[in-house]
Design a protein around this motif. Structure first.
Motif, PDB file in Angstrom:
ATOM      1  N   LYS A 126       0.799  -1.175   0.072  1.00 10.82           N
ATOM      2  CA  LYS A 126      -0.128  -0.158   0.163  1.00 10.82           C
ATOM      3  C   LYS A 126       0.917   1.202  -0.089  1.00 10.82           C
ATOM      4  CE  LYS A 126      -4.032  -2.041   0.781  1.00 10.82           C
ATOM      5  NZ  LYS A 126      -5.158  -2.225  -0.405  1.00 10.82           N
ATOM      6  N   LYS A 127       2.204   1.270   0.579  1.00 10.76           N
ATOM      7  CA  LYS A 127       3.102   2.185   0.730  1.00 10.76           C
ATOM      8  C   LYS A 127       3.088   2.945  -0.724  1.00 10.76           C
ATOM      9  CE  LYS A 127       7.657   3.299   2.331  1.00 10.76           C
ATOM     10  NZ  LYS A 127       7.940   4.249   1.194  1.00 10.76           N
ATOM     11  N   ASP A 128       3.084   4.338  -0.767  1.00 12.53           N
ATOM     12  CA  ASP A 128       3.495   5.036  -1.976  1.00 12.53           C
ATOM     13  C   ASP A 128       4.298   6.356  -1.627  1.00 12.53           C
ATOM     14  OD1 ASP A 128       2.131   7.031  -0.668  1.00 12.53           O
ATOM     15  OD2 ASP A 128       0.266   6.990  -1.906  1.00 12.53           O
ATOM     16  N   ALA A 129       4.689   7.064  -2.650  1.00  9.20           N
ATOM     17  CA  ALA A 129       5.656   8.055  -2.432  1.00  9.20           C
ATOM     18  C   ALA A 129       5.164   9.102  -1.159  1.00  9.20           C
ATOM     19  CB  ALA A 129       5.690   9.048  -3.718  1.00  9.20           C
ATOM     20  N   TYR A 130       3.928   9.177  -0.800  1.00  8.25           N
ATOM     21  CA  TYR A 130       3.797  10.020   0.403  1.00  8.25           C
ATOM     22  C   TYR A 130       3.955   9.295   1.663  1.00  8.25           C
ATOM     23  CZ  TYR A 130       1.615  12.981  -3.234  1.00  8.25           C
ATOM     24  OH  TYR A 130       1.359  13.607  -4.279  1.00  8.25           O
ATOM     25  N   VAL A 131       3.878   7.997   1.608  1.00 13.76           N
ATOM     26  CA  VAL A 131       4.116   7.476   3.094  1.00 13.76           C
ATOM     27  C   VAL A 131       5.646   7.099   3.397  1.00 13.76           C
ATOM     28  CG1 VAL A 131       3.563   5.032   4.278  1.00 13.76           C
ATOM     29  CG2 VAL A 131       1.680   6.039   2.598  1.00 13.76           C
ATOM     30  N   THR A 132       6.025   7.735   4.711  1.00 14.18           N
ATOM     31  CA  THR A 132       7.313   7.403   5.171  1.00 14.18           C
ATOM     32  C   THR A 132       7.429   6.395   6.191  1.00 14.18           C
ATOM     33  OG1 THR A 132       6.843   9.129   6.817  1.00 14.18           O
ATOM     34  CG2 THR A 132       7.692  10.001   4.631  1.00 14.18           C
ATOM     35  N   GLU A 133       6.264   6.008   6.833  1.00  9.56           N
ATOM     36  CA  GLU A 133       6.288   5.018   7.927  1.00  9.56           C
ATOM     37  C   GLU A 133       4.925   4.556   8.051  1.00  9.56           C
ATOM     38  OE1 GLU A 133       7.512   6.053  11.590  1.00  9.56           O
ATOM     39  OE2 GLU A 133       6.293   7.868  11.575  1.00  9.56           O
ATOM     40  N   ALA A 134       4.846   3.368   8.562  1.00 13.03           N
ATOM     41  CA  ALA A 134       3.488   3.091   8.969  1.00 13.03           C
ATOM     42  C   ALA A 134       3.753   1.708   9.899  1.00 13.03           C
ATOM     43  CB  ALA A 134       2.781   2.337   7.766  1.00 13.03           C
TER      44      ALA A 134
ATOM     45  N   ALA B 120      -4.380  -3.179  20.986  1.00 13.56           N
ATOM     46  CA  ALA B 120      -5.060  -2.399  22.017  1.00 13.56           C
ATOM     47  C   ALA B 120      -4.459  -1.827  23.174  1.00 13.56           C
ATOM     48  CB  ALA B 120      -6.286  -3.332  22.654  1.00 13.56           C
ATOM     49  N   SER B 121      -3.176  -2.362  23.259  1.00 10.82           N
ATOM     50  CA  SER B 121      -2.174  -1.965  24.805  1.00 10.82           C
ATOM     51  C   SER B 121      -1.205  -0.874  23.906  1.00 10.82           C
ATOM     52  CB  SER B 121      -1.519  -3.094  25.239  1.00 10.82           C
ATOM     53  OG  SER B 121      -2.804  -3.961  26.071  1.00 10.82           O
ATOM     54  N   GLY B 122      -1.075  -0.769  22.834  1.00 11.44           N
ATOM     55  CA  GLY B 122      -0.158   0.176  21.924  1.00 11.44           C
ATOM     56  C   GLY B 122       1.021  -0.371  21.736  1.00 11.44           C
ATOM     57  N   ARG B 123       1.088  -1.921  21.830  1.00 12.63           N
ATOM     58  CA  ARG B 123       2.499  -2.486  21.325  1.00 12.63           C
ATOM     59  C   ARG B 123       2.346  -2.733  19.918  1.00 12.63           C
ATOM     60  NH1 ARG B 123       1.763  -6.992  25.888  1.00 12.63           N
ATOM     61  NH2 ARG B 123      -0.105  -7.107  24.678  1.00 12.63           N
ATOM     62  N   LYS B 124       3.517  -2.956  19.264  1.00  9.55           N
ATOM     63  CA  LYS B 124       3.420  -3.203  17.827  1.00  9.55           C
ATOM     64  C   LYS B 124       2.892  -4.665  17.544  1.00  9.55           C
ATOM     65  CE  LYS B 124       4.875   0.889  17.192  1.00  9.55           C
ATOM     66  NZ  LYS B 124       4.630   1.246  18.546  1.00  9.55           N
ATOM     67  N   VAL B 125       2.248  -4.574  16.350  1.00  2.00           N
ATOM     68  CA  VAL B 125       1.867  -5.730  15.788  1.00  2.00           C
ATOM     69  C   VAL B 125       2.657  -6.206  14.403  1.00  2.00           C
ATOM     70  CG1 VAL B 125       0.007  -7.036  14.663  1.00  2.00           C
ATOM     71  CG2 VAL B 125      -0.480  -5.742  16.846  1.00  2.00           C
ATOM     72  N   ALA B 126       2.887  -4.923  13.712  1.00  2.81           N
ATOM     73  CA  ALA B 126       3.727  -5.066  12.374  1.00  2.81           C
ATOM     74  C   ALA B 126       4.251  -3.222  12.088  1.00  2.81           C
ATOM     75  CB  ALA B 126       2.574  -5.439  11.371  1.00  2.81           C
ATOM     76  N   PHE B 127       4.947  -3.354  11.102  1.00  2.95           N
ATOM     77  CA  PHE B 127       5.492  -2.121  10.674  1.00  2.95           C
ATOM     78  C   PHE B 127       6.308  -2.153   9.363  1.00  2.95           C
ATOM     79  CE2 PHE B 127       8.141  -3.234  14.308  1.00  2.95           C
ATOM     80  CZ  PHE B 127       9.398  -3.578  13.868  1.00  2.95           C
TER      81      PHE B 127
ATOM     82  N   ASP C  10     -17.729  -2.341  15.401  1.00  6.81           N
ATOM     83  CA  ASP C  10     -17.756  -0.867  15.740  1.00  6.81           C
ATOM     84  C   ASP C  10     -16.766  -0.520  16.796  1.00  6.81           C
ATOM     85  OD1 ASP C  10     -19.505  -0.246  13.872  1.00  6.81           O
ATOM     86  OD2 ASP C  10     -21.216  -0.306  15.155  1.00  6.81           O
ATOM     87  N   LYS C  11     -16.191  -1.799  17.231  1.00  7.70           N
ATOM     88  CA  LYS C  11     -15.272  -1.677  18.599  1.00  7.70           C
ATOM     89  C   LYS C  11     -13.594  -1.311  18.103  1.00  7.70           C
ATOM     90  CE  LYS C  11     -13.540  -4.171  22.389  1.00  7.70           C
ATOM     91  NZ  LYS C  11     -13.348  -5.398  23.060  1.00  7.70           N
ATOM     92  N   PRO C  12     -13.069  -0.424  18.443  1.00  5.34           N
ATOM     93  CA  PRO C  12     -11.575  -0.012  18.279  1.00  5.34           C
ATOM     94  C   PRO C  12     -10.715  -1.174  18.771  1.00  5.34           C
ATOM     95  CG  PRO C  12     -12.663   1.854  19.065  1.00  5.34           C
ATOM     96  CD  PRO C  12     -13.554   0.920  19.340  1.00  5.34           C
ATOM     97  N   ILE C  13      -9.922  -1.811  18.338  1.00  2.99           N
ATOM     98  CA  ILE C  13      -9.138  -2.845  18.796  1.00  2.99           C
ATOM     99  C   ILE C  13      -7.743  -2.822  18.789  1.00  2.99           C
ATOM    100  CG2 ILE C  13     -10.785  -4.776  18.621  1.00  2.99           C
ATOM    101  CD1 ILE C  13      -9.435  -5.752  16.062  1.00  2.99           C
ATOM    102  N   GLY C  14      -7.281  -1.450  18.241  1.00  3.48           N
ATOM    103  CA  GLY C  14      -5.869  -1.132  17.761  1.00  3.48           C
ATOM    104  C   GLY C  14      -5.763   0.164  16.988  1.00  3.48           C
ATOM    105  N   SER C  15      -4.448   0.430  16.462  1.00  8.03           N
ATOM    106  CA  SER C  15      -4.592   1.808  15.954  1.00  8.03           C
ATOM    107  C   SER C  15      -3.226   1.250  14.865  1.00  8.03           C
ATOM    108  CB  SER C  15      -3.815   2.808  16.788  1.00  8.03           C
ATOM    109  OG  SER C  15      -2.521   2.594  17.252  1.00  8.03           O
ATOM    110  N   LEU C  16      -3.748   2.209  13.541  1.00  5.09           N
ATOM    111  CA  LEU C  16      -2.620   2.128  12.295  1.00  5.09           C
ATOM    112  C   LEU C  16      -2.189   3.551  12.270  1.00  5.09           C
ATOM    113  CD1 LEU C  16      -1.353   0.827  10.096  1.00  5.09           C
ATOM    114  CD2 LEU C  16      -3.443   1.283   8.690  1.00  5.09           C
TER     115      LEU C  16
END
Length: 185
Positions: A97-105, A110-117, A166-172
Motif C-alpha cells: 500500500k505504501k506510495d511516495a507519500y508514506v514515510t512509515e506505517a 489495543a495496548s499500544g504494542r507493535k503488531v507490524a510495521f 464498531d469496537k476499536p481494537i488497535g491503531s494504525l
C-alpha cells in the motif's frame, strides 16, 4: 566572541526551523492529507490487519509481553523479533500500500504494542499517546508537522482505528511526507 556569534547564529537557525514546523497546513495539503486518511482507514479495515490485531490482543506472543522501551531501543534492525514484525502478513500489506507519500506505517494492538510495521519504530509502545488513544476512542488523529525521529523526514503522522465491528481494537499510524505533499499540492 566567535562562540557568541556562532551561538546567536544557531539560535536564529533553530528559531527559523521552529517557525517552519509551526506553520499552518495549507488547505490543499490538508485536503491531500484528508484523502490519504480515508485510504488508510481502508487499510485498517483489511481482514489481515483486523485478524492480526485481534490475535495479538487475545494471545500476545511471549516476546511482545516481555518487551520494554529500554529493550526495544537496544534491538538492531537485524534482530529476529524486529524482522518478524516487518516481515509478517500485515507488514507485507502495508508495503504493497505504501506510495511516495508514506514515510512509515505501524500497527499497534489495543495496548499500544507493535503488531507490524514497515521499519523499526523509535518507540515500542504508544499507549498514553494521542496517536494511539484517539483511535482507541474510534477517532482519527493528526499530529503536527515535524521532523520524524524514525525517518528524519518532515512529516505529518495520522492515525486511524482498527475496528472489530464498531469496537476499536488497535491503531494504525502512518507518517506522510509533508514536503512532498506540499510540493504536489
Amino acid at each position: 566572541m566567535r562562540r557568541t556569534v556562532l551561538f546567536s547564529a544557531l539560535l536564529v537557525l533553530a528559531s527559523s526551523a521552529a517557525l517552519t514546523l509551526a506553520e499552518e497546513i495549507d488547505k490543499k495539503v490538508q485536503e491531500r492529507i484528508d484523502a490519504k486518511v480515508k485510504e488508510i482507514q481502508q487499510w485498517a479495515a483489511e481482514k489481515v490487519v483486523v485478524e492480526a490485531t485481534k490475535q495479538q490482543n487475545a494471545a500476545p506472543p511471549a516476546a511482545v509481553n516481555a518487551m520494554t522501551e529500554e529493550k526495544w531501543k537496544g534491538l538492531t534492525l537485524t534482530d529476529e523479533f524486529v524482522k518478524s514484525l516487518s516481515k509478517n502478513a500485515v507488514a507485507e500489506l502495508l508495503s504493497k500500500k505504501k506510495d511516495a507519500y508514506v514515510t512509515e506505517a505501524f500497527l499497534s494492538d489495543a495496548s499500544g504494542r507493535k503488531v507490524a510495521f514497515l521499519a523499526k519504530t523509535t518507540s515500542w509502545c504508544h499507549a498514553g499517546k494521542a496517536k494511539h488513544e484517539n483511535p482507541m476512542k474510534n477517532k482519527t488523529w493528526q499530529g503536527p508537522v515535524e521532523v520524524d525521529e524514525s525517518t528524519g523526514v518532515l512529516s505529518v503522522q495520522v492515525a486511524v482505528p482498527v475496528l472489530d465491528g464498531d469496537k476499536p481494537i488497535g491503531s494504525l499510524v502512518v507518517g506522510l511526507n509533508y514536503t512532498k505533499m506540499k510540493k504536489d499540492a
